[in-house]
Design a protein around this motif. Structure first.
Motif, PDB file in Angstrom:
ATOM      1  N   PRO A 200      42.501  34.885  45.213  1.00 53.54           N
ATOM      2  CA  PRO A 200      41.892  34.340  46.430  1.00 53.54           C
ATOM      3  C   PRO A 200      41.785  32.825  46.364  1.00 53.54           C
ATOM      4  N   GLY A 201      42.063  32.164  47.500  1.00 55.28           N
ATOM      5  CA  GLY A 201      42.089  30.710  47.529  1.00 55.28           C
ATOM      6  C   GLY A 201      40.910  30.105  48.250  1.00 55.28           C
ATOM      7  N   LEU A 202      41.176  29.059  49.071  1.00 53.41           N
ATOM      8  CA  LEU A 202      40.108  28.407  49.824  1.00 53.41           C
ATOM      9  C   LEU A 202      39.363  29.411  50.692  1.00 53.41           C
ATOM     10  N   LYS A 203      40.073  30.328  51.268  1.00 53.50           N
ATOM     11  CA  LYS A 203      39.507  31.452  51.989  1.00 53.50           C
ATOM     12  C   LYS A 203      39.798  32.723  51.199  1.00 53.50           C
ATOM     13  N   HIS A 204      38.810  33.602  51.130  1.00 54.35           N
ATOM     14  CA  HIS A 204      38.953  34.793  50.306  1.00 54.35           C
ATOM     15  C   HIS A 204      40.126  35.663  50.752  1.00 54.35           C
ATOM     16  N   SER A 205      40.440  35.640  52.029  1.00 49.47           N
ATOM     17  CA  SER A 205      41.489  36.520  52.555  1.00 49.47           C
ATOM     18  C   SER A 205      42.852  35.832  52.617  1.00 49.47           C
ATOM     19  N   VAL A 206      42.982  34.639  52.040  1.00 50.13           N
ATOM     20  CA  VAL A 206      44.271  33.939  51.932  1.00 50.13           C
ATOM     21  C   VAL A 206      44.480  33.593  50.464  1.00 50.13           C
ATOM     22  N   ARG A 207      45.489  34.175  49.859  1.00 52.79           N
ATOM     23  CA  ARG A 207      45.699  34.023  48.419  1.00 52.79           C
ATOM     24  C   ARG A 207      46.394  32.701  48.090  1.00 52.79           C
ATOM     25  N   LEU A 301      45.220  34.388  64.489  1.00 55.47           N
ATOM     26  CA  LEU A 301      43.864  34.202  63.957  1.00 55.47           C
ATOM     27  C   LEU A 301      43.827  32.973  63.040  1.00 55.47           C
ATOM     28  N   ASN A 302      44.119  31.840  63.623  1.00 51.35           N
ATOM     29  CA  ASN A 302      44.112  30.593  62.869  1.00 51.35           C
ATOM     30  C   ASN A 302      42.668  30.226  62.534  1.00 51.35           C
ATOM     31  N   ILE A 303      42.342  30.160  61.262  1.00 54.42           N
ATOM     32  CA  ILE A 303      40.965  29.862  60.862  1.00 54.42           C
ATOM     33  C   ILE A 303      40.794  28.388  60.498  1.00 54.42           C
ATOM     34  N   ASP A 304      41.779  27.558  60.882  1.00 57.95           N
ATOM     35  CA  ASP A 304      41.689  26.140  60.546  1.00 57.95           C
ATOM     36  C   ASP A 304      42.391  25.286  61.606  1.00 57.95           C
ATOM     37  N   ARG A 305      42.023  25.467  62.872  1.00 53.99           N
ATOM     38  CA  ARG A 305      42.592  24.626  63.918  1.00 53.99           C
ATOM     39  C   ARG A 305      41.601  23.510  64.253  1.00 53.99           C
ATOM     40  N   HIS A 306      41.852  22.343  63.696  1.00 56.81           N
ATOM     41  CA  HIS A 306      41.027  21.187  63.974  1.00 56.81           C
ATOM     42  C   HIS A 306      41.901  20.077  64.534  1.00 56.81           C
ATOM     43  N   ALA A 307      41.263  18.998  64.986  1.00 57.01           N
ATOM     44  CA  ALA A 307      42.013  17.921  65.646  1.00 57.01           C
ATOM     45  C   ALA A 307      42.996  17.249  64.710  1.00 57.01           C
ATOM     46  N   CYS A 336      46.483  30.844  58.558  1.00 54.54           N
ATOM     47  CA  CYS A 336      46.531  31.843  59.618  1.00 54.54           C
ATOM     48  C   CYS A 336      46.872  33.197  59.008  1.00 54.54           C
ATOM     49  N   LEU A 337      46.812  34.239  59.817  1.00 54.75           N
ATOM     50  CA  LEU A 337      47.118  35.602  59.386  1.00 54.75           C
ATOM     51  C   LEU A 337      46.389  35.968  58.085  1.00 54.75           C
ATOM     52  N   PRO A 338      45.061  35.881  58.051  1.00 57.06           N
ATOM     53  CA  PRO A 338      44.330  36.322  56.853  1.00 57.06           C
ATOM     54  C   PRO A 338      44.465  37.826  56.664  1.00 57.06           C
ATOM     55  N   GLU A 339      44.079  38.300  55.491  1.00 54.12           N
ATOM     56  CA  GLU A 339      44.210  39.728  55.191  1.00 54.12           C
ATOM     57  C   GLU A 339      43.073  40.554  55.765  1.00 54.12           C
ATOM     58  N   SER A 340      42.047  39.916  56.279  1.00 50.59           N
ATOM     59  CA  SER A 340      40.963  40.608  56.982  1.00 50.59           C
ATOM     60  C   SER A 340      40.436  39.676  58.056  1.00 50.59           C
ATOM     61  N   PRO A 383      59.653  39.423  53.723  1.00 45.02           N
ATOM     62  CA  PRO A 383      59.317  40.712  53.096  1.00 45.02           C
ATOM     63  C   PRO A 383      58.124  40.637  52.149  1.00 45.02           C
ATOM     64  N   MET A 384      57.706  39.433  51.768  1.00 44.53           N
ATOM     65  CA  MET A 384      56.568  39.310  50.858  1.00 44.53           C
ATOM     66  C   MET A 384      55.227  39.351  51.585  1.00 44.53           C
ATOM     67  N   ILE A 385      55.233  39.402  52.910  1.00 51.28           N
ATOM     68  CA  ILE A 385      53.986  39.363  53.659  1.00 51.28           C
ATOM     69  C   ILE A 385      53.214  40.659  53.455  1.00 51.28           C
ATOM     70  N   HIS A 386      51.890  40.563  53.397  1.00 51.19           N
ATOM     71  CA  HIS A 386      51.045  41.733  53.167  1.00 51.19           C
ATOM     72  C   HIS A 386      50.848  42.512  54.465  1.00 51.19           C
ATOM     73  N   GLU A 387      50.750  43.828  54.325  1.00 50.29           N
ATOM     74  CA  GLU A 387      50.558  44.682  55.495  1.00 50.29           C
ATOM     75  C   GLU A 387      49.258  44.358  56.206  1.00 50.29           C
ATOM     76  N   ALA A 388      48.224  43.963  55.459  1.00 49.20           N
ATOM     77  CA  ALA A 388      46.944  43.622  56.083  1.00 49.20           C
ATOM     78  C   ALA A 388      47.090  42.444  57.035  1.00 49.20           C
ATOM     79  N   CYS A 389      47.945  41.475  56.707  1.00 50.84           N
ATOM     80  CA  CYS A 389      48.181  40.327  57.591  1.00 50.84           C
ATOM     81  C   CYS A 389      48.821  40.779  58.901  1.00 50.84           C
TER      82      CYS A 389
END
Length: 618
Positions: A200-207, A301-307, A336-340, A383-389
């Motif tokens: 898990p990285g800066l966001k828990h649902s983005v590795r 589901l972009n969790i980081d759209r700032h100016a 974007c596209l977090p796992e949850s 093909p490496m993208i997670h199904e949760a995303c």
């Protein structure tokens, strides 16, 4: 839910051709294997290759230990057979829970042909490169520039490693971000280290190490450049400028000169611009540009759209228009596209353009979106993208489509997806509340199906059920009949009854989350100790489809409640403000009363500005 698909990078026939030839790729394939510490090796595979031989090549070429490790492609752990691995796929070598220390000696080579040095070109496009002809041209320009001594330069800003690659005239052509130089990644050049790739990285649902392919996903989903996302691809790039925090990376032992450092990175075309949105007044932004970027942000589901990640380009209209026309270019889609489901950050939600209704063209674009087509396209391209995303993508696209058809504007959709803070506690968003309710219906389905399997195909269920032990034996005259498919009857069950059933011990044992009636608050004691109130990856395919059906059935009642709640809130605030203003007017000095009047006039002017923007653009 599914609508006609827009023209994307792959058509339906392309998918079929890709799948039909997947088993025939065993002749010659090229894959890119990356270790948790950032080592990268491009490997040519033939029909005899397996996981064991690939690991040996990694040991001999990169001098990395491979005992007690697993070779992965997205969610899939490759056991031994590699025949299903697509051409140009990136693979990740991860350590198992029980592993030897980094001082484990390398295995002796069993055959000379196992030793391999990557002799590929400096920049190599990963994935379906036939869909990136412009990228190939940019790559050729950069390679020619490097041959005459024009090297890339590092980007000083940001938390991760990034590099401007230049063309033959010295101009910036592309920005490359290595996956192992992201924040917290092993080779981050700015001190933000400490985690291996895949954690898990800066966001828990983005590795860590996975923001690069999310950048590519945002570009692939921006069909026909609707939101103006710059051309983006995944590449393997080789250059000595890249940062390494360990001399053992890529086989360098400290005594050798670092000449070849291989990286997997995102490659994005550089867009000349004047500034970013944080340095420019938002009133001049076109309504259509804000809407189109917002539509993309909601889908992914972009969790980081700032100016700061909205570039502003001033358009030269030759003085014809008295307004300063500008164009917006969205960048930095690595979160974007977090796992949850996460709490998104949409800075545009507060801009007046977001409160203007969608245009007919925008509504048509939204109606034509097909989230299932999008998911299949990303499975092929990445093909490496997670199904949760992919499930997050499907869920958010359905939410957008239904909200737009209901008549909500961009700001309202973004508001329903955003969480609120009550004191110091974070409350689930209205979108998450809908998902919680849909999950509770799914659990009721499991209970009723299990019960009906022991009885008749049709049975009756007491609406006045009050016991807390899950006993379903009480039957009353006031009942609801369930047929063989009880999911079809859920719309007739009262929300109050769902709340009672959600409080039973059996339901609590099946779920991390307790559901309450839709529109009511959920107490802090019921919420999981996590930033994710709703997870989607723990459902099997059958449960996922049933969940989507429940989710879609709950949307229109939720939209009605949201609109009614907003109207009631505004009315209450208006009445309270009027009463308080009358009381204060009797007590305040004349200067303060004048200030209040001026403030009211300013609000009227702001609303007139919104109206002028709307009339100007439409």
């Amino acid at each position: 839910m599914a609508a006609a698909a827009l023209k994307g990078p792959l058509s339906g026939s392309d998918y079929l051709n890709n799948k039909s030839t997947e088993g025939n790729q065993a002749v010659r394939r090229r894959v890119f294997v990356q270790t948790e510490t950032g080592c990268v090796l491009g490997i040519e595979l033939d029909g005899s290759e397996n996981v064991h031989t690939v690991k040996k090549k990694l040991q001999l070429s990169l001098h990395v230990p491979t005992e007690e490790t697993s070779l992965m492609c997205g969610d899939t752990v490759l056991k031994n057979d590699l025949s299903t691995v697509r051409n140009h796929s990136p693979l990740l070598l991860t350590r198992n829970c029980l592993h030897r220390s980094s001082s484990t000696p390398c295995l002796s080579p069993s055959a000379k042909d196992l030793y391999q040095k990557d002799q590929s070109c400096p920049i190599e496009v990963i994935g379906c490169s036939s869909h990136f002809p412009v990228t190939k041209q940019l790559v050729n320009d950069i390679v020619e520039a490097m041959k005459i001594g024009i090297d890339p330069i590092p980007v000083r800003g940001g938390l991760g490693g990034a590099y401007f690659f230049r063309g033959i005239n010295g101009e910036n052509v592309a920005i490359i971000k290595p996956t192992d130089e992201e924040p917290f990644a092993p080779n981050n050049p700015k001190g933000f280290v400490g985690k291996a790739l895949g954690q898990p990285g800066l966001k828990h649902s983005v590795r860590v190490g996975e923001t690069g392919f999310r950048e590519v996903a945002a570009y692939l989903l921006d069909y026909d450049g609707f939101a103006n996302v710059p051309l983006t691809a995944l590449v393997k790039v080789t250059h000595p400028i890249f940062n390494i925090n360990n001399d053992a990376v890529n086989g360098n032992n400290g005594h050798q000169q670092r000449e070849q450092i291989n990286k997997i990175a995102s490659f994005q075309q550089f867009i000349p611009h004047d500034c970013d949105a944080s340095d420019h007044g938002t009133s001049s932004f076109p309504v259509s540009a804000v809407h189109r970027i917002g539509i993309l942000d909601i889908r992914i589901l972009n969790i980081d759209r700032h100016a700061g990640n909205l570039l502003v380009r001033k358009l030269d209209d030759g003085g014809v228009n008295r307004f300063n026309r500008v164009d917006l270019v969205p960048i930095d889609h690595g979160l974007c596209l977090p796992e949850s489901l996460e709490d998104p950050y949409f800075e545009w939600i507060h801009w007046p353009q977001a409160s203007i209704p969608f245009s007919e063209d925008e509504l048509q674009y939204i109606a034509n979106l097909d989230p299932f087509h999008d998911s299949e396209m990303l499975r092929v391209e990445l093909p490496m993208i997670h199904e949760a995303c992919l499930r997050v993508l499907v869920l958010c696209t359905i939410f957008l489509k239904e909200a737009a058809s209901f008549g909500l504007c961009l700001a309202q959709v973004g508001d329903m997806m955003s969480r609120e803070f009550q004191g110091h506690a974070e409350e689930p968003s209205k979108l998450e509340l809908i998902c919680i309710e849909a999950r509770s219906l799914l659990q009721i389905s499991d209970m009723t199906v299990n019960y009906s399997s022991e009885n008749e195909d049709e049975f009756q269920f007491d609406l006045e059920y009050e016991t807390l032990n899950g006993d379903l034996s009480r039957i009353s005259e006031d009942t609801v009949s369930f047929q063989k498919n009880p999911c079809e009857k859920y719309g007739n069950i009262s929300m109050n009854y769902l709340s009672k059933l959600a409080e039973t011990g059996e339901t609590k044992s099946k779920s991390r989350i307790n559901a309450t009636s839709l529109g009511n608050k959920i107490s802090n004691e019921q919420l999981p100790m996590s930033s994710s109130f709703v997870t989607l990856a723990d459902m099997n395919e059958e449960e996922w489809l049933a969940f989507l059906e429940n989710f879609q059935n709950l949307l229109h009642p939720a939209f009605e409640n949201y609109k009614l709640g907003k109207v009631g809130q505004r009315l209450t605030q208006s009445l309270n403000s009027s009463a308080k203003a009358g009381d204060l007017a009797l007590k305040l000095p004349f200067a303060d009363v004048l200030f209040i009047v001026n403030y009211g006039l300013m609000r009227m002017v702001l609303r007139l500005n919104i109206l002028c923007i709307y009339l100007y653009h439409y």
